[in-house]
Design a protein around this motif. Structure first.
Motif, PDB file in Angstrom:
ATOM      1  N   ALA A  37      30.115 -15.403  27.621  1.00 38.25           N
ATOM      2  CA  ALA A  37      29.424 -16.458  28.346  1.00 38.25           C
ATOM      3  C   ALA A  37      30.465 -17.493  28.756  1.00 38.25           C
ATOM      4  O   ALA A  37      31.590 -17.491  28.249  1.00 38.25           O
ATOM      5  N   PRO A  38      30.134 -18.396  29.679  1.00 35.58           N
ATOM      6  CA  PRO A  38      31.068 -19.480  30.001  1.00 35.58           C
ATOM      7  C   PRO A  38      31.424 -20.282  28.748  1.00 35.58           C
ATOM      8  O   PRO A  38      30.670 -20.320  27.781  1.00 35.58           O
ATOM      9  N   GLU A  39      32.567 -20.920  28.770  1.00 36.27           N
ATOM     10  CA  GLU A  39      33.045 -21.688  27.623  1.00 36.27           C
ATOM     11  C   GLU A  39      32.000 -22.700  27.170  1.00 36.27           C
ATOM     12  O   GLU A  39      31.426 -23.438  27.974  1.00 36.27           O
ATOM     13  N   GLY A  40      31.714 -22.697  25.867  1.00 30.92           N
ATOM     14  CA  GLY A  40      30.764 -23.647  25.302  1.00 30.92           C
ATOM     15  C   GLY A  40      29.312 -23.275  25.487  1.00 30.92           C
ATOM     16  O   GLY A  40      28.422 -24.056  25.140  1.00 30.92           O
ATOM     17  N   GLN A  41      29.051 -22.079  26.010  1.00 30.50           N
ATOM     18  CA  GLN A  41      27.687 -21.636  26.281  1.00 30.50           C
ATOM     19  C   GLN A  41      27.296 -20.492  25.349  1.00 30.50           C
ATOM     20  O   GLN A  41      28.139 -19.775  24.817  1.00 30.50           O
ATOM     21  N   ALA A  42      25.992 -20.332  25.133  1.00 28.52           N
ATOM     22  CA  ALA A  42      25.435 -19.228  24.359  1.00 28.52           C
ATOM     23  C   ALA A  42      24.375 -18.535  25.196  1.00 28.52           C
ATOM     24  O   ALA A  42      23.853 -19.100  26.167  1.00 28.52           O
ATOM     25  N   LYS A  43      24.077 -17.287  24.805  1.00 30.31           N
ATOM     26  CA  LYS A  43      23.091 -16.496  25.541  1.00 30.31           C
ATOM     27  C   LYS A  43      21.940 -16.094  24.631  1.00 30.31           C
ATOM     28  O   LYS A  43      22.144 -15.747  23.468  1.00 30.31           O
ATOM     29  N   LEU A  44      20.742 -16.144  25.172  1.00 26.02           N
ATOM     30  CA  LEU A  44      19.541 -15.630  24.505  1.00 26.02           C
ATOM     31  C   LEU A  44      18.940 -14.564  25.399  1.00 26.02           C
ATOM     32  O   LEU A  44      18.609 -14.840  26.563  1.00 26.02           O
ATOM     33  N   THR A  45      18.800 -13.342  24.887  1.00 26.82           N
ATOM     34  CA  THR A  45      18.121 -12.293  25.642  1.00 26.82           C
ATOM     35  C   THR A  45      16.657 -12.287  25.236  1.00 26.82           C
ATOM     36  O   THR A  45      16.331 -12.123  24.056  1.00 26.82           O
ATOM     37  N   LEU A  46      15.770 -12.473  26.192  1.00 25.96           N
ATOM     38  CA  LEU A  46      14.336 -12.513  25.942  1.00 25.96           C
ATOM     39  C   LEU A  46      13.667 -11.267  26.489  1.00 25.96           C
ATOM     40  O   LEU A  46      14.012 -10.786  27.573  1.00 25.96           O
ATOM     41  N   ARG A  47      12.688 -10.753  25.754  1.00 25.57           N
ATOM     42  CA  ARG A  47      11.842  -9.667  26.236  1.00 25.57           C
ATOM     43  C   ARG A  47      10.469 -10.238  26.525  1.00 25.57           C
ATOM     44  O   ARG A  47       9.844 -10.851  25.664  1.00 25.57           O
ATOM     45  N   THR A  73      12.301  -6.180  32.452  1.00 26.71           N
ATOM     46  CA  THR A  73      11.398  -6.892  31.542  1.00 26.71           C
ATOM     47  C   THR A  73      12.123  -7.910  30.666  1.00 26.71           C
ATOM     48  O   THR A  73      11.475  -8.596  29.864  1.00 26.71           O
ATOM     49  N   HIS A  74      13.434  -8.009  30.778  1.00 28.78           N
ATOM     50  CA  HIS A  74      14.222  -8.914  29.951  1.00 28.78           C
ATOM     51  C   HIS A  74      14.894  -9.988  30.821  1.00 28.78           C
ATOM     52  O   HIS A  74      15.147  -9.776  31.999  1.00 28.78           O
ATOM     53  N   SER A  75      15.183 -11.116  30.191  1.00 30.53           N
ATOM     54  CA  SER A  75      15.906 -12.200  30.856  1.00 30.53           C
ATOM     55  C   SER A  75      16.987 -12.704  29.919  1.00 30.53           C
ATOM     56  O   SER A  75      16.769 -12.801  28.703  1.00 30.53           O
ATOM     57  N   VAL A  76      18.140 -13.020  30.472  1.00 28.87           N
ATOM     58  CA  VAL A  76      19.222 -13.611  29.688  1.00 28.87           C
ATOM     59  C   VAL A  76      19.330 -15.084  30.072  1.00 28.87           C
ATOM     60  O   VAL A  76      19.651 -15.418  31.219  1.00 28.87           O
ATOM     61  N   LEU A  77      19.039 -15.952  29.111  1.00 27.25           N
ATOM     62  CA  LEU A  77      19.166 -17.392  29.314  1.00 27.25           C
ATOM     63  C   LEU A  77      20.532 -17.830  28.813  1.00 27.25           C
ATOM     64  O   LEU A  77      20.954 -17.440  27.718  1.00 27.25           O
ATOM     65  N   ARG A 105      27.197 -15.773  21.594  1.00 24.60           N
ATOM     66  CA  ARG A 105      28.081 -16.097  22.714  1.00 24.60           C
ATOM     67  C   ARG A 105      28.315 -14.899  23.623  1.00 24.60           C
ATOM     68  O   ARG A 105      28.494 -15.046  24.830  1.00 24.60           O
ATOM     69  N   ARG A 106      28.259 -13.662  23.085  1.00 25.39           N
ATOM     70  CA  ARG A 106      28.702 -12.505  23.861  1.00 25.39           C
ATOM     71  C   ARG A 106      27.634 -11.430  24.032  1.00 25.39           C
ATOM     72  O   ARG A 106      27.683 -10.659  24.969  1.00 25.39           O
ATOM     73  N   ILE A 107      26.659 -11.333  23.141  1.00 26.42           N
ATOM     74  CA  ILE A 107      25.734 -10.200  23.155  1.00 26.42           C
ATOM     75  C   ILE A 107      24.632 -10.381  24.192  1.00 26.42           C
ATOM     76  O   ILE A 107      24.111 -11.475  24.404  1.00 26.42           O
ATOM     77  N   GLU A 108      24.302  -9.277  24.867  1.00 22.89           N
ATOM     78  CA  GLU A 108      23.070  -9.136  25.641  1.00 22.89           C
ATOM     79  C   GLU A 108      22.416  -7.851  25.150  1.00 22.89           C
ATOM     80  O   GLU A 108      23.087  -6.815  25.055  1.00 22.89           O
ATOM     81  N   LEU A 109      21.119  -7.887  24.837  1.00 26.40           N
ATOM     82  CA  LEU A 109      20.475  -6.742  24.191  1.00 26.40           C
ATOM     83  C   LEU A 109      19.180  -6.388  24.912  1.00 26.40           C
ATOM     84  O   LEU A 109      18.276  -7.220  25.018  1.00 26.40           O
ATOM     85  N   TYR A 110      19.129  -5.159  25.408  1.00 34.63           N
ATOM     86  CA  TYR A 110      18.010  -4.680  26.201  1.00 34.63           C
ATOM     87  C   TYR A 110      17.437  -3.411  25.579  1.00 34.63           C
ATOM     88  O   TYR A 110      18.187  -2.535  25.130  1.00 34.63           O
ATOM     89  N   LYS A 111      16.107  -3.265  25.589  1.00 32.10           N
ATOM     90  CA  LYS A 111      15.501  -2.031  25.104  1.00 32.10           C
ATOM     91  C   LYS A 111      14.098  -1.893  25.663  1.00 32.10           C
ATOM     92  O   LYS A 111      13.404  -2.879  25.914  1.00 32.10           O
ATOM     93  N   GLU A 112      13.686  -0.636  25.837  1.00 32.92           N
ATOM     94  CA  GLU A 112      12.366  -0.350  26.392  1.00 32.92           C
ATOM     95  C   GLU A 112      11.932   1.054  26.008  1.00 32.92           C
ATOM     96  O   GLU A 112      12.744   1.901  25.620  1.00 32.92           O
ATOM     97  N   VAL A 113      10.647   1.314  26.133  1.00 33.39           N
ATOM     98  CA  VAL A 113      10.081   2.652  25.965  1.00 33.39           C
ATOM     99  C   VAL A 113      10.401   3.468  27.209  1.00 33.39           C
ATOM    100  O   VAL A 113      10.370   2.960  28.331  1.00 33.39           O
ATOM    101  N   GLY A 114      10.720   4.742  27.011  1.00 37.34           N
ATOM    102  CA  GLY A 114      10.987   5.624  28.138  1.00 37.34           C
ATOM    103  C   GLY A 114      12.212   6.477  27.916  1.00 37.34           C
ATOM    104  O   GLY A 114      12.936   6.323  26.926  1.00 37.34           O
TER     105      GLY A 114
END
Length: 287
Positions: A37-47, A73-77, A105-114
């Motif tokens: 992520a940009p310096e000083g930022q964090a990421k939240l992956t939402l389903r 179906t997911h968003s990264v804030l 700071r670095r992870i993005e996590l996505y998952k779905e049925v299929g």
């Protein structure tokens, strides 16, 4: 990726590996991609939910700027790192139907049925870059086919786990971990394993030490692949009844439950290919 020049290829290679393993896990698929992520930022992956509306409301509530990237179906804030805990508390309070699948700071996590190829396509995995990634395809033999039950599971910052096997003492261990402040979204034993490692590391253990402690505390059979902000680790139980194979070149290191998932990787014909030994931690970190 040991060679940073290969980081743009990460998503495409991981998508190909997942597709090959379709008959082992046709029910659901998921993956974690690690990129800054940009310096000083964090990421939240939402389903779930409307990511743009959530980002606006969250930004207003916290008085900060929140950017959003939508992936099916997911968003990264992305928001200031010091606001991460407050943001998670805000999301948890009265936002039904929304789950935080990964945070850090670095992870993005996505998952779905299929089917794996369908899930990878929906999220645009082939176009994603990063330093490392962990994917999983699931055949639901012990619980329902749900998005929440898909791997990877993340219970700590920039940490995730995928698991091949079964734990017999996960119910009692879950109760212990809940008392220690670890929260769970599902009844899946693999999420308990992730929570166990998070707990051990909060107590001061390194990832390798936490995994080694699991050899005593986790009853069952398992192969774990665990992602952290800087790399990943692999460990099999002392019996190692589940298949596992690794390949390493000057450019990358890769793990799969079967060699055929590695066969399409570049340079695989000259890679060092080996079977991980039982009860031994293998770990790699980026420089």
């Amino acid at each position: 990726m040991k060679d940073k020049a290969m980081e743009p290829q990460l998503g495409g290679l991981l998508a190909g590996m997942l597709d090959v393993m379709t008959d082992r896990g046709p029910d659901s698929a998921g993956f974690a991609i690690y990129r800054d992520a940009p310096e000083g930022q964090a990421k939240l992956t939402l389903r779930g939910g409307d990511g743009e509306a959530i980002a606006r409301a969250l930004g207003d509530a916290l008085g900060v700027s929140v950017s959003v990237a939508r992936h099916d179906t997911h968003s990264v804030l992305t928001l200031p790192a010091e606001q991460e805990a407050e943001a998670r508390a805000w999301l948890q309070a009265g936002h039904d139907g929304i789950a935080v699948t990964g945070a850090g700071r670095r992870i993005e996590l996505y998952k779905e049925v299929g089917l794996p190829a369908q899930v990878a396509s929906r999220f645009g995995l082939a176009g994603m870059h990063g330093s490392h990634g962990i994917g999983h395809t699931r055949m639901a033999t012990e619980s329902a086919v749900t998005t929440a039950g898909a791997h990877p599971f993340s219970t700590g910052s920039d940490q995730c786990l995928v698991h091949n096997g079964s734990l017999s003492n996960h119910a009692s261990l879950r109760r212990t971990l809940i008392r220690e402040g670890i929260s769970f979204e599902t009844e899946n034993d693999s999420e308990v394993a992730a929570g166990y490692l998070t707990w051990k590391m909060r107590e001061g253990a390194s990832l390798a030490e936490a995994l080694e402690a699991g050899l005593e505390d986790l009853d069952g059979f398992f192969t774990f692949v665990v992602g952290t902000s800087n790399g990943f680790a692999v460990m099999r139980d002392p019996i190692s009844c589940k298949p596992a194979v690794m390949a390493e070149t000057d450019s990358y290191v890769a793990f799969a439950s079967e060699y055929r998932a590695l066969a399409g990787l570049p340079g695989i014909e000259t890679a060092r290919v080996f079977e991980p030994e039982p009860a031994r931690v293998y770990a790699w970190e980026r420089n």
